[in-house]
Design a protein around this motif. Structure first.
Motif, PDB file in Angstrom:
ATOM      1  N   VAL A  77       0.852  -1.191   0.000  1.00 39.58           N
ATOM      2  CA  VAL A  77       0.000   0.000   0.000  1.00 39.58           C
ATOM      3  C   VAL A  77       0.888   1.241   0.000  1.00 39.58           C
ATOM      4  N   ASP A  78       0.593   2.172  -0.889  1.00 39.29           N
ATOM      5  CA  ASP A  78       1.334   3.429  -0.969  1.00 39.29           C
ATOM      6  C   ASP A  78       0.792   4.381   0.098  1.00 39.29           C
ATOM      7  N   ALA A  79       1.499   4.490   1.218  1.00 39.67           N
ATOM      8  CA  ALA A  79       1.027   5.297   2.343  1.00 39.67           C
ATOM      9  C   ALA A  79       0.872   6.763   1.964  1.00 39.67           C
ATOM     10  N   ARG A  80       1.800   7.279   1.155  1.00 45.86           N
ATOM     11  CA  ARG A  80       1.721   8.687   0.745  1.00 45.86           C
ATOM     12  C   ARG A  80       0.468   8.934  -0.079  1.00 45.86           C
ATOM     13  N   ARG A  81       0.169   8.032  -0.977  1.00 45.21           N
ATOM     14  CA  ARG A  81      -1.040   8.175  -1.799  1.00 45.21           C
ATOM     15  C   ARG A  81      -2.291   8.101  -0.940  1.00 45.21           C
ATOM     16  N   MET A  82      -2.292   7.228   0.068  1.00 44.84           N
ATOM     17  CA  MET A  82      -3.457   7.090   0.934  1.00 44.84           C
ATOM     18  C   MET A  82      -3.685   8.357   1.757  1.00 44.84           C
ATOM     19  N   VAL A  83      -2.615   8.996   2.193  1.00 43.69           N
ATOM     20  CA  VAL A  83      -2.747  10.253   2.937  1.00 43.69           C
ATOM     21  C   VAL A  83      -3.420  11.308   2.072  1.00 43.69           C
ATOM     22  N   ILE A  84      -2.953  11.424   0.828  1.00 41.16           N
ATOM     23  CA  ILE A  84      -3.510  12.434  -0.082  1.00 41.16           C
ATOM     24  C   ILE A  84      -4.978  12.136  -0.373  1.00 41.16           C
ATOM     25  N   ILE A  85      -5.291  10.878  -0.695  1.00 46.75           N
ATOM     26  CA  ILE A  85      -6.669  10.525  -1.034  1.00 46.75           C
ATOM     27  C   ILE A  85      -7.589  10.732   0.158  1.00 46.75           C
ATOM     28  N   ALA A  86      -7.142  10.325   1.347  1.00 44.75           N
ATOM     29  CA  ALA A  86      -7.988  10.446   2.533  1.00 44.75           C
ATOM     30  C   ALA A  86      -8.324  11.899   2.836  1.00 44.75           C
ATOM     31  N   LEU A  87      -7.325  12.775   2.794  1.00 42.26           N
ATOM     32  CA  LEU A  87      -7.585  14.182   3.101  1.00 42.26           C
ATOM     33  C   LEU A  87      -8.391  14.865   2.002  1.00 42.26           C
ATOM     34  N   VAL A  88      -8.126  14.526   0.750  1.00 41.48           N
ATOM     35  CA  VAL A  88      -8.887  15.130  -0.348  1.00 41.48           C
ATOM     36  C   VAL A  88     -10.351  14.667  -0.286  1.00 41.48           C
ATOM     37  N   LEU A  89     -10.557  13.384  -0.010  1.00 41.11           N
ATOM     38  CA  LEU A  89     -11.925  12.874   0.112  1.00 41.11           C
ATOM     39  C   LEU A  89     -12.638  13.500   1.302  1.00 41.11           C
ATOM     40  N   SER A  90     -11.903  13.660   2.397  1.00 35.88           N
ATOM     41  CA  SER A  90     -12.479  14.328   3.567  1.00 35.88           C
ATOM     42  C   SER A  90     -12.879  15.765   3.221  1.00 35.88           C
ATOM     43  N   GLY A  91     -12.034  16.459   2.478  1.00 37.25           N
ATOM     44  CA  GLY A  91     -12.351  17.829   2.081  1.00 37.25           C
ATOM     45  C   GLY A  91     -13.532  17.906   1.136  1.00 37.25           C
ATOM     46  N   ALA A  92     -13.659  16.915   0.229  1.00 41.02           N
ATOM     47  CA  ALA A  92     -14.786  16.909  -0.697  1.00 41.02           C
ATOM     48  C   ALA A  92     -16.110  16.777   0.052  1.00 41.02           C
ATOM     49  N   VAL A  93     -16.134  15.896   1.038  1.00 45.13           N
ATOM     50  CA  VAL A  93     -17.350  15.754   1.853  1.00 45.13           C
ATOM     51  C   VAL A  93     -17.582  17.016   2.681  1.00 45.13           C
ATOM     52  N   ALA A  94     -16.492  17.585   3.225  1.00 42.90           N
ATOM     53  CA  ALA A  94     -16.628  18.814   4.006  1.00 42.90           C
ATOM     54  C   ALA A  94     -17.207  19.948   3.170  1.00 42.90           C
ATOM     55  N   GLY A  95     -16.904  19.960   1.875  1.00 44.95           N
ATOM     56  CA  GLY A  95     -17.436  21.009   1.013  1.00 44.95           C
ATOM     57  C   GLY A  95     -18.947  21.017   0.918  1.00 44.95           C
ATOM     58  N   LEU A  96     -19.579  19.904   1.285  1.00 45.15           N
ATOM     59  CA  LEU A  96     -21.037  19.806   1.201  1.00 45.15           C
ATOM     60  C   LEU A  96     -21.747  20.235   2.482  1.00 45.15           C
TER      61      LEU A  96
END
Length: 365
Positions: free
Chosen positions: A231-250
């Motif tokens: 598992v690419d930990a760096r990629r997971m950090v980016i995806i998790a925070l971006v996904l969190s921000g996308a939901v926060a935008g709503l």
């Protein structure tokens, strides 16, 4: 049964403890706990209170889901506040400037809000992944930057419109509004309540039925082990925070598309920080978060009802704060109890196995 006890017992204990603490505070102040409890319960059936609780609960639910996504990776996205406010502001500007067919117009506003929230969280994600900057520090700073950016965007010489003593974005046309369900004198349920429910289902499915969800939780539990597993930990950090921000935008959209139809300097704030408390209360489980959001909204509405009968409305703040603190302590107590019980069960099984082996040896001899 053990799973149900582990999930349900801690919040139940926390609520009971918070209620007892508030009862003591009321007695000290000379007020009746029974009167306060009666007022809090009966107010639900009055006017639009019940619908208002569900509407507020939906807002808190979306905010808590955004926080919970980060928590799954052991990331503390404290920037929900700035992400949803900036997203709501930009979505209102875009929504007020466009004239599109009804459904398309609404969808464009929702997509814009999600993209802005994701982009704003993406800044912290990149800093975390490539420079090791704590997401707590970066998101706090981004909250302040978002506040200044919002003030700039809705200035009269930018995208703002002066209406009396207030400044707002241009109003969103009816084609961009999200129709709700009217209950007559009981109020109108925001249409985004349904979207919040779908987000909860999507969150559950993502975590429990997809490979990404498994990798997300695995990376949160042990980044080293996850990396060793491919598992690419760096990629997971980016995806998790971006996904969190996308939901926060709503988060700001239920009120923007269902009631206000414009973003102003006086638009509601603080939902991001409330989402953190609700996520902790619900232990990042979609159902637990839903119950926590409704409880928080119920307590919010109780403050005004208590004030009307002379009971200090600050008692609600005491209860909200004590619930969050108590639930953290209660989960730790229950966890330790379950661990001790499991150790006793394993020890008993080992003793039974040893006794059976000795009995078999005697029979064999």
């Amino acid at each position: 049964m053990r799973r149900i006890r582990t999930v349900l017992l801690p919040p139940a204990l926390a609520i009971v403890f918070a209620a007892l603490l508030c009862a003591v505070a009321l007695l000290i102040s000379g007020d009746s706990p029974l009167t306060a409890l009666r007022v809090m319960i009966t107010q639900v059936g009055e006017g639009t209170t019940a619908v208002d609780i569900v509407n507020s609960g939906a807002v808190y639910y979306i905010a808590a889901l955004a926080v919970a996504i980060g928590f799954q990776m052991k990331l503390f996205n404290i920037g929900i506040e700035g992400q949803y406010r900036l997203a709501a502001c930009v979505a209102a500007i875009v929504g007020g400037a466009l004239v599109l067919p009804p459904v398309v117009h609404t969808l464009v506003i929702i997509v814009v809000a999600a993209v802005v929230g994701a982009a704003w969280a993406g800044i912290a994600a990149l800093l975390k992944a490539y420079r090791g900057v704590s997401e707590v520090i970066s998101t706090i700073m981004l909250n302040f930057i978002a506040t200044g950016l919002i003030a700039f965007l809705i200035k009269p010489d930018s995208f703002g419109v002066l209406q009396g003593n207030n400044i707002s974005t241009a109003p969103i046309e009816p084609s961009g509004q999200f129709p709700g369900i009217s209950f007559g004198s009981g109020g109108t349920l925001f249409g985004m309540v349904g979207v919040a429910a779908l987000l909860g289902l999507g969150y559950w499915f993502l975590l429990n039925r997809t490979r990404f969800g498994f990798e997300l939780k695995a990376s949160g539990e042990s980044p080293t082990a996850a990396t060793a597993g491919g598992v690419d930990a760096r990629r997971m950090v980016i995806i998790a925070l971006v996904l969190s921000g996308a939901v926060a935008g709503l988060v700001g959209l239920p009120e923007l598309l269902g009631r206000d139809f414009a973003y102003t300097l006086t638009s509601p704030q603080g939902y991001g920080f409330t989402g953190i408390a609700v996520a902790l209360l619900g232990r990042n489980h979609p159902l637990g978060i839903a119950l926590g959001a409704l409880l928080w909204a119920f307590l919010d509405k109780s403050a005004l009802a208590l004030d009307n009968v002379g009971v200090p409305r600050e008692i609600v703040l005491i209860m909200q704060g004590s619930v969050v603190l108590s639930v953290v302590i209660a989960y730790e107590i229950v966890r330790r109890y379950e661990l001790a019980a499991e150790q006793r069960r394993v020890a008993a099984q080992l003793r039974d196995t040893a006794a059976a082996e000795k009995a078999a040896e005697k029979v064999a001899s």
